[in-house]
Design an enzyme around this catalytic site. Structure first.
Site, PDB file in Angstrom:
ATOM      1  N   ASP A  54       0.728  -1.130   0.026  1.00 21.28           N
ATOM      2  CA  ASP A  54      -0.073   0.091  -0.099  1.00 21.28           C
ATOM      3  C   ASP A  54       0.954   1.416  -0.146  1.00 21.28           C
ATOM      4  OD1 ASP A  54      -3.143   0.354   1.416  1.00 21.28           O
ATOM      5  OD2 ASP A  54      -2.035   2.019   0.610  1.00 21.28           O
ATOM      6  N   ASP A  93      -3.612   2.389  -5.784  1.00 21.56           N
ATOM      7  CA  ASP A  93      -2.144   2.716  -5.077  1.00 21.56           C
ATOM      8  C   ASP A  93      -2.006   1.327  -4.040  1.00 21.56           C
ATOM      9  OD1 ASP A  93      -4.330   2.951  -3.005  1.00 21.56           O
ATOM     10  OD2 ASP A  93      -3.394   4.292  -2.057  1.00 21.56           O
ATOM     11  N   GLU A  94      -2.591   0.425  -4.339  1.00 24.10           N
ATOM     12  CA  GLU A  94      -2.619  -1.038  -3.584  1.00 24.10           C
ATOM     13  C   GLU A  94      -2.366  -1.974  -4.351  1.00 24.10           C
ATOM     14  OE1 GLU A  94      -5.740  -2.452  -0.761  1.00 24.10           O
ATOM     15  OE2 GLU A  94      -6.388  -0.593  -1.561  1.00 24.10           O
TER      16      GLU A  94
END
Length: 412
Positions: free
Chosen positions: A11, A106-107
């Site tokens: 993350d 974003d992960e």
DNA sequence: TCTGGGGTCCTAGGACCC
DNA sequence: TCTGGGGTCCTAGGACCC
């Protein structure tokens, strides 16, 4: 010999804010809010750690964020930048394993099961990954390592910021037990309240509860919840192999007016523009949609959706916008103020439906026109081509916005 | 507190069919 | 005649995630 799974959840730390800092180093260390201007209608997309100290967090109205932290620097988001960095991160992940699933911009989940001989033990491998991302992008991330996606995700959250956390196989329940139930992905505001109402606050409380009780009280979801409390990827989103790519199930665009409106012309042109946007993405993905859904939100923030399933799947702007206008007409009382309009397409098929030869000849002409229009938009930008109402809409909404002076707005 | 935009999944009721 | 049960499709709403 089958080994226990090794799942990484990676993350990015304060992703949007961190990317903005790369473009403007003066933001570093300061309270920064990404999402828009302090007095605009909208919510916080991301807040820097300095801003979070004032109680600012994502999904909070911008105006509230301003009240909590007036000295914060408010910046517009740059989706293209974030997408670009997200792709860079993905490319690095691919050097470690092909079993990657980007869960959002974003992960990511990585299935690192059985990579020990090549990449070393999990912690060592995670450090290498962390360093590789830092070297390539100058961005920080946090990594959770566990035997299930769920625990890995909770781990990365606990590791933040800029940390790595590994839960040894067998210690999952002990790790989860003292955490508040809200930490379990899928437990939001409502479920949290419902669980609090029956005296459950920690994941451990949940785990020790009789499954039957959960099933009775919360249905299918309650049973999945029981599994989650033990750290299992039972049911729902988590229960899939990493890297198994799923096709999109819906495409949507929506627009919140900067000021509520009952202006029929503005409404009409907005519906047309939204229809064009979703249709365009449909063609990019090479699929046809059967269901068209309108979303309406009024001044009181009451939201309704109205859907229509077409006799045959379509890819064409006109069919979508025609259906959307019909739905709108049937559900709008002239004069009523609208806050938000949305268009969603679903029930995708790879083939267009067909009624008869005449239709198909006409469709082919439309498809050619759409291809040409898409091409023009690629070359000259989105506003270069549109159905007539859509063009007026772009123009009007822009005009409307520039008539209201905003701090820092450029002169047209 | 005055609430974006893009998604996924689940539930529940009614229509319709056998 | 007041009335079963199961399956599938469609629609609407809502919880949740980033």
């Amino acid at each position: 010999m089958s080994s226990v799974p090794t799942i990484f959840h990676l993350d990015m730390d304060a992703f949007f804010v961190s990317v903005e800092e790369l473009f403007d180093p003066a933001l570093k260390g300061k309270p920064v809010v990404v999402g828009g201007k302090a007095h605009e209608r909208g919510v916080v997309s991301a807040a820097s750690y300095a801003a979070r100290e004032f109680g600012v967090h994502s999904a909070m109205p911008l105006r509230t964020a301003y009240k909590l932290c007036p000295q914060a620097i408010f910046v517009e988001g740059h989706p293209d930048r974030y997408r670009d960095y997200s792709h860079q991160v993905r490319a690095i992940l691919e050097n470690f394993t092909p079993l990657i699933e980007m869960a959002s911009i974003d992960e990511a989940y990585l299935d690192m099961t059985g990579t020990g001989r090549l990449l070393g033990p999990p912690l060592q491998c995670a450090h290498a990954l962390h360093q590789a991302i830092k070297d390539a992008t100058a961005l920080n991330c946090s990594i959770g390592i566990a035997t299930s996606r769920l625990v890995a995700k909770v781990c990365s959250d606990q590791a933040k910021p800029n940390g790595i956390l590994w839960i040894y196989p067998g210690l999952e329940a002990r790790f989860l037990a003292p955490l508040p139930i809200r930490k379990i992905p899928g437990v939001g505001k409502v479920t949290e309240k419902n669980l609090h109402a029956i005296g459950i606050h920690k994941v451990g409380d949940l785990a020790s509860l009789d499954e039957g009780v959960l099933g009775q009280r919360f249905g299918k979801w309650g049973l999945a919840l029981a599994g989650k409390a033990r750290g299992e990827d039972a049911g729902g989103w988590f229960d899939q192999d990493i890297g198994a790519h799923a096709d999109a199930k819906s495409i949507s665009h929506e627009h919140t007016f900067s000021i509520d409106t009952s202006d029929a012309e503005l409404i009409d042109s907005t519906l047309t523009r939204l229809s064009e946007m979703v249709a365009r993405r449909l063609r990019e993905q090479g699929v046809h949609a059967r269901t068209v859904q309108l979303k309406l939100r009024n001044r009181a923030f009451e939201t309704i959706t109205r859907a229509r399933t077409l006799a045959r799947p379509t890819q064409l702007d006109i069919e979508i916008s025609r259906t959307i206008r019909e739905l709108f007409r049937e559900n709008w009382k002239p004069g009523a103020e609208i806050r938000l309009l949305g268009v969603q397409l679903s029930h995708f098929t790879s083939e267009a439906g067909q009624l008869n030869l005449l239709d198909s000849a006409q469709d082919e002409r439309w498809r050619e026109a759409m291809r040409a229009a898409d091409h023009m938009r690629d070359r000259f930008g989105n506003s270069a081509v549109g159905l007539a109402a859509g063009m007026r809409g772009n123009f009007r909404e822009r005009t409307h916005e520039t008539l209201i002076p905003k701090p820092g707005a450029k002169k047209p």
